[in-house]
Structures are given as structure tokens and as C-alpha cells.
Design a protein around this motif. Structure first.
Motif, PDB file in Angstrom:
ATOM      1  N   PRO A 183      31.427  43.274  39.361  1.00 59.21           N
ATOM      2  CA  PRO A 183      31.502  44.402  38.431  1.00 59.21           C
ATOM      3  C   PRO A 183      32.307  45.598  38.945  1.00 59.21           C
ATOM      4  CG  PRO A 183      29.257  43.570  38.525  1.00 59.21           C
ATOM      5  CD  PRO A 183      30.038  42.866  39.608  1.00 59.21           C
ATOM      6  N   ALA A 184      32.404  45.779  40.252  1.00 59.56           N
ATOM      7  CA  ALA A 184      33.163  46.916  40.790  1.00 59.56           C
ATOM      8  C   ALA A 184      34.636  46.861  40.385  1.00 59.56           C
ATOM      9  CB  ALA A 184      33.043  46.956  42.310  1.00 59.56           C
ATOM     10  N   LEU A 185      35.142  45.674  40.061  1.00 61.14           N
ATOM     11  CA  LEU A 185      36.544  45.549  39.641  1.00 61.14           C
ATOM     12  C   LEU A 185      36.811  46.331  38.356  1.00 61.14           C
ATOM     13  CD1 LEU A 185      37.211  41.752  40.329  1.00 61.14           C
ATOM     14  CD2 LEU A 185      37.936  43.722  41.707  1.00 61.14           C
ATOM     15  N   ALA A 186      35.813  46.426  37.491  1.00 61.46           N
ATOM     16  CA  ALA A 186      35.982  47.172  36.239  1.00 61.46           C
ATOM     17  C   ALA A 186      36.298  48.637  36.521  1.00 61.46           C
ATOM     18  CB  ALA A 186      34.738  47.046  35.370  1.00 61.46           C
ATOM     19  N   GLY A 187      35.678  49.207  37.537  1.00 64.44           N
ATOM     20  CA  GLY A 187      35.954  50.591  37.907  1.00 64.44           C
ATOM     21  C   GLY A 187      37.373  50.776  38.429  1.00 64.44           C
ATOM     22  N   VAL A 188      37.868  49.786  39.149  1.00 62.65           N
ATOM     23  CA  VAL A 188      39.246  49.858  39.654  1.00 62.65           C
ATOM     24  C   VAL A 188      40.224  49.741  38.487  1.00 62.65           C
ATOM     25  CG1 VAL A 188      40.940  48.886  41.258  1.00 62.65           C
ATOM     26  CG2 VAL A 188      38.507  48.877  41.860  1.00 62.65           C
ATOM     27  N   LEU A 189      39.928  48.840  37.538  1.00 64.74           N
ATOM     28  CA  LEU A 189      40.779  48.726  36.341  1.00 64.74           C
ATOM     29  C   LEU A 189      40.818  50.053  35.590  1.00 64.74           C
ATOM     30  CD1 LEU A 189      39.890  45.215  34.878  1.00 64.74           C
ATOM     31  CD2 LEU A 189      42.141  45.986  35.650  1.00 64.74           C
ATOM     32  N   GLU A 190      39.660  50.644  35.407  1.00 63.82           N
ATOM     33  CA  GLU A 190      39.567  51.924  34.699  1.00 63.82           C
ATOM     34  C   GLU A 190      40.362  53.009  35.437  1.00 63.82           C
ATOM     35  OE1 GLU A 190      36.029  55.029  33.893  1.00 63.82           O
ATOM     36  OE2 GLU A 190      35.650  53.002  33.146  1.00 63.82           O
ATOM     37  N   ALA A 191      40.238  53.042  36.759  1.00 62.22           N
ATOM     38  CA  ALA A 191      40.972  54.035  37.550  1.00 62.22           C
ATOM     39  C   ALA A 191      42.471  53.837  37.406  1.00 62.22           C
ATOM     40  CB  ALA A 191      40.565  53.938  39.025  1.00 62.22           C
ATOM     41  N   GLY A 192      42.935  52.600  37.497  1.00 68.43           N
ATOM     42  CA  GLY A 192      44.373  52.334  37.372  1.00 68.43           C
ATOM     43  C   GLY A 192      44.930  52.798  36.038  1.00 68.43           C
ATOM     44  N   LEU A 193      44.186  52.541  34.985  1.00 73.16           N
ATOM     45  CA  LEU A 193      44.632  52.974  33.661  1.00 73.16           C
ATOM     46  C   LEU A 193      44.610  54.496  33.552  1.00 73.16           C
ATOM     47  CD1 LEU A 193      42.852  50.245  31.512  1.00 73.16           C
ATOM     48  CD2 LEU A 193      45.296  50.387  32.093  1.00 73.16           C
ATOM     49  N   SER A 194      43.586  55.127  34.127  1.00 74.78           N
ATOM     50  CA  SER A 194      43.510  56.591  34.068  1.00 74.78           C
ATOM     51  C   SER A 194      44.611  57.249  34.898  1.00 74.78           C
ATOM     52  CB  SER A 194      42.132  57.086  34.515  1.00 74.78           C
ATOM     53  OG  SER A 194      41.971  56.953  35.911  1.00 74.78           O
ATOM     54  N   PHE A 195      45.108  56.537  35.915  1.00 74.66           N
ATOM     55  CA  PHE A 195      46.194  57.064  36.743  1.00 74.66           C
ATOM     56  C   PHE A 195      47.576  56.720  36.185  1.00 74.66           C
ATOM     57  CE2 PHE A 195      43.060  56.674  40.464  1.00 74.66           C
ATOM     58  CZ  PHE A 195      42.698  58.002  40.380  1.00 74.66           C
ATOM     59  N   GLY A 196      47.634  56.124  35.003  1.00 74.34           N
ATOM     60  CA  GLY A 196      48.918  55.955  34.330  1.00 74.34           C
ATOM     61  C   GLY A 196      49.467  54.555  34.195  1.00 74.34           C
ATOM     62  N   ALA A 197      48.757  53.515  34.635  1.00 72.99           N
ATOM     63  CA  ALA A 197      49.244  52.150  34.426  1.00 72.99           C
ATOM     64  C   ALA A 197      49.340  51.871  32.931  1.00 72.99           C
ATOM     65  CB  ALA A 197      48.311  51.141  35.092  1.00 72.99           C
ATOM     66  N   LEU A 198      50.339  51.123  32.537  1.00 71.87           N
ATOM     67  CA  LEU A 198      50.467  50.726  31.132  1.00 71.87           C
ATOM     68  C   LEU A 198      49.396  49.715  30.755  1.00 71.87           C
ATOM     69  CD1 LEU A 198      54.347  50.258  30.958  1.00 71.87           C
ATOM     70  CD2 LEU A 198      53.006  52.195  30.100  1.00 71.87           C
ATOM     71  N   ALA A 199      49.048  48.849  31.716  1.00 70.64           N
ATOM     72  CA  ALA A 199      48.020  47.834  31.505  1.00 70.64           C
ATOM     73  C   ALA A 199      47.505  47.401  32.864  1.00 70.64           C
ATOM     74  CB  ALA A 199      48.577  46.629  30.747  1.00 70.64           C
ATOM     75  N   GLY A 200      46.309  46.851  32.859  1.00 73.87           N
ATOM     76  CA  GLY A 200      45.728  46.300  34.071  1.00 73.87           C
ATOM     77  C   GLY A 200      44.929  45.073  33.723  1.00 73.87           C
ATOM     78  N   ILE A 201      45.065  44.024  34.533  1.00 75.15           N
ATOM     79  CA  ILE A 201      44.313  42.793  34.302  1.00 75.15           C
ATOM     80  C   ILE A 201      43.904  42.194  35.648  1.00 75.15           C
ATOM     81  CG2 ILE A 201      45.416  42.199  32.101  1.00 75.15           C
ATOM     82  CD1 ILE A 201      47.089  40.122  33.622  1.00 75.15           C
ATOM     83  N   VAL A 202      42.906  41.341  35.588  1.00 74.57           N
ATOM     84  CA  VAL A 202      42.562  40.526  36.739  1.00 74.57           C
ATOM     85  C   VAL A 202      43.700  39.524  36.912  1.00 74.57           C
ATOM     86  CG1 VAL A 202      40.951  38.797  37.615  1.00 74.57           C
ATOM     87  CG2 VAL A 202      40.082  40.829  36.455  1.00 74.57           C
ATOM     88  N   SER A 203      44.181  39.377  38.134  1.00 76.93           N
ATOM     89  CA  SER A 203      45.246  38.417  38.430  1.00 76.93           C
ATOM     90  C   SER A 203      44.612  37.065  38.721  1.00 76.93           C
ATOM     91  CB  SER A 203      46.053  38.904  39.638  1.00 76.93           C
ATOM     92  OG  SER A 203      47.040  37.968  39.973  1.00 76.93           O
ATOM     93  N   GLY A 204      44.961  36.057  37.931  1.00 80.27           N
ATOM     94  CA  GLY A 204      44.381  34.725  38.109  1.00 80.27           C
ATOM     95  C   GLY A 204      42.881  34.771  37.935  1.00 80.27           C
ATOM     96  N   SER A 205      42.159  34.212  38.914  1.00 79.71           N
ATOM     97  CA  SER A 205      40.699  34.244  38.858  1.00 79.71           C
ATOM     98  C   SER A 205      40.135  35.414  39.658  1.00 79.71           C
ATOM     99  CB  SER A 205      40.125  32.921  39.388  1.00 79.71           C
ATOM    100  OG  SER A 205      40.531  32.711  40.722  1.00 79.71           O
ATOM    101  N   GLY A 206      41.016  36.290  40.139  1.00 87.31           N
ATOM    102  CA  GLY A 206      40.586  37.483  40.857  1.00 87.31           C
ATOM    103  C   GLY A 206      40.405  37.197  42.335  1.00 87.31           C
ATOM    104  N   PRO A 207      40.061  38.199  43.077  1.00 89.13           N
ATOM    105  CA  PRO A 207      39.669  39.544  42.694  1.00 89.13           C
ATOM    106  C   PRO A 207      40.825  40.540  42.637  1.00 89.13           C
ATOM    107  CG  PRO A 207      39.238  39.285  45.008  1.00 89.13           C
ATOM    108  CD  PRO A 207      39.810  37.964  44.511  1.00 89.13           C
ATOM    109  N   THR A 208      42.060  40.087  42.895  1.00 89.71           N
ATOM    110  CA  THR A 208      43.190  41.002  42.836  1.00 89.71           C
ATOM    111  C   THR A 208      43.404  41.474  41.406  1.00 89.71           C
ATOM    112  OG1 THR A 208      44.248  39.949  44.731  1.00 89.71           O
ATOM    113  CG2 THR A 208      45.679  41.216  43.269  1.00 89.71           C
ATOM    114  N   LEU A 209      43.740  42.758  41.257  1.00 87.78           N
ATOM    115  CA  LEU A 209      44.045  43.340  39.951  1.00 87.78           C
ATOM    116  C   LEU A 209      45.525  43.653  39.890  1.00 87.78           C
ATOM    117  CD1 LEU A 209      41.029  45.792  39.700  1.00 87.78           C
ATOM    118  CD2 LEU A 209      41.229  43.493  38.746  1.00 87.78           C
TER     119      LEU A 209
END
Length: 169
Positions: free
Chosen positions: A99-125
Motif C-alpha cells: 500500500p505504501a506505493l500508492a503514496g509514492v504515486l500520489e506524491a509523483g503526480l502532485s510534484f508534476g508527473a503527467l502520469a504514474g503507474i506501477v511498472s510491470g508487477s512492481g514495486p518500481t513506479l
């Protein structure tokens, strides 16, 4: 050796099929700037697939199909359009397990990323950025805020010299 290695050796933009061993070049315009947020905690690919099956329940699992919207966006060459077409069927399962990955996704989007996704099966975003400068800003923001311990920047498509690709099984 992983069956996705042929894709990595081929360079450019390609559509992978099967388990990743079938690689077909795909028409792409433009350059895309990415920031990858690496996690200190791994995820087991078989476990993520099992979680995906559990979350889907008894619903029939459709065969993966290339996204017509994403292929069209890539041929158009506009990062914003590509961002709108991005998706990953395993994302819900990976987020369920870590679940902590959701917070990183949210942070990336709030810092200006156009989009963010889990890469493959994760945990890299994987975060898609507007341009090289935006990618630098995002990488700095993710690390300075503590949202991600480690990040990598990349751009593509990446050209690789001629390589003979054999099918890996």
C-alpha cells in the motif's frame, strides 16, 4: 534469463507478446522522459499475479490486448496524450500488496508527473514527465521529500545497435 530480455535488447519502442519473448517494433514519434521510483521492498511477480486473480474473483480473465489508445498516442508523439492512455492491469494487485506505493504515486503526480503507474508487477513506479527539465524536477522532489529513497531518470525510445534476438524459453 528473463523472457523480457529480447525487448530490452531490441531498443526503440516495441510491443511485447507472449511472456515478453515476442517483440514487434511499434511506430512512435517524440521522446518521452521518465522517472522511475525504486522501492526498498520487493514484490514477487507470481504473488502479484495471484493477488490479481484473487481480486478479480471468478470473473473470466481476458487475454491481454494492446491498447489501441496507447498505440495511437505513441504514434502522435505527445506525452500528455500518452499519459492519458497509460495503464497497468497489475497495478491494483501490487498496490494491495504494498500500500505504501500508492503514496509514492500520489506524491509523483502532485510534484508534476503527467502520469504514474506501477511498472510491470512492481514495486518500481514509472512516472511520465512533460520534458527533461520536468523529469529532473520530479526526481529531485521525490527524493528530497522522502517519498522515494532512490530514483532513476530515463528517456526513450532508446536506440540500440543491431541485435539478433533469439526466442527465450
Amino acid at each position: 534469463m528473463g523472457s523480457d530480455i529480447p525487448f530490452l535488447l531490441a531498443g526503440g519502442t516495441a510491443l511485447g507478446g507472449g511472456r515478453g519473448e515476442r517483440v514487434v517494433p511499434t511506430a512512435t514519434r517524440g521522446t518521452y522522459h521518465w522517472v522511475f521510483a525504486l522501492s526498498d521492498e520487493g514484490l514477487s511477480t507470481p504473488a502479484v499475479y495471484a493477488e490479481c486473480d484473487r481480486l478479480r474473483g471468478a470473473a473470466p480473465v481476458p487475454q491481454p490486448e494492446p491498447s489501441a489508445d496507447l498505440l495511437a498516442a505513441l504514434s502522435f508523439g505527445n506525452a500528455e496524450v500518452v499519459a492519458d492512455a497509460m495503464g497497468n492491469d497489475l497495478q491494483e494487485a501490487a498496490l494491495s500488496m504494498q500500500p505504501a506505493l500508492a503514496g509514492v504515486l500520489e506524491a509523483g503526480l502532485s510534484f508534476g508527473a503527467l502520469a504514474g503507474i506501477v511498472s510491470g508487477s512492481g514495486p518500481t513506479l514509472a512516472f511520465l514527465c512533460r520534458d527533461a527539465e520536468s523529469a529532473i524536477d520530479l526526481a529531485v522532489s521525490l527524493t528530497a521529500s522522502g517519498a522515494a529513497a532512490d530514483v532513476r531518470k530515463a528517456h526513450g525510445p532508446a536506440a540500440v545497435g543491431p541485435v539478433e534476438v533469439a526466442t527465450c524459453r
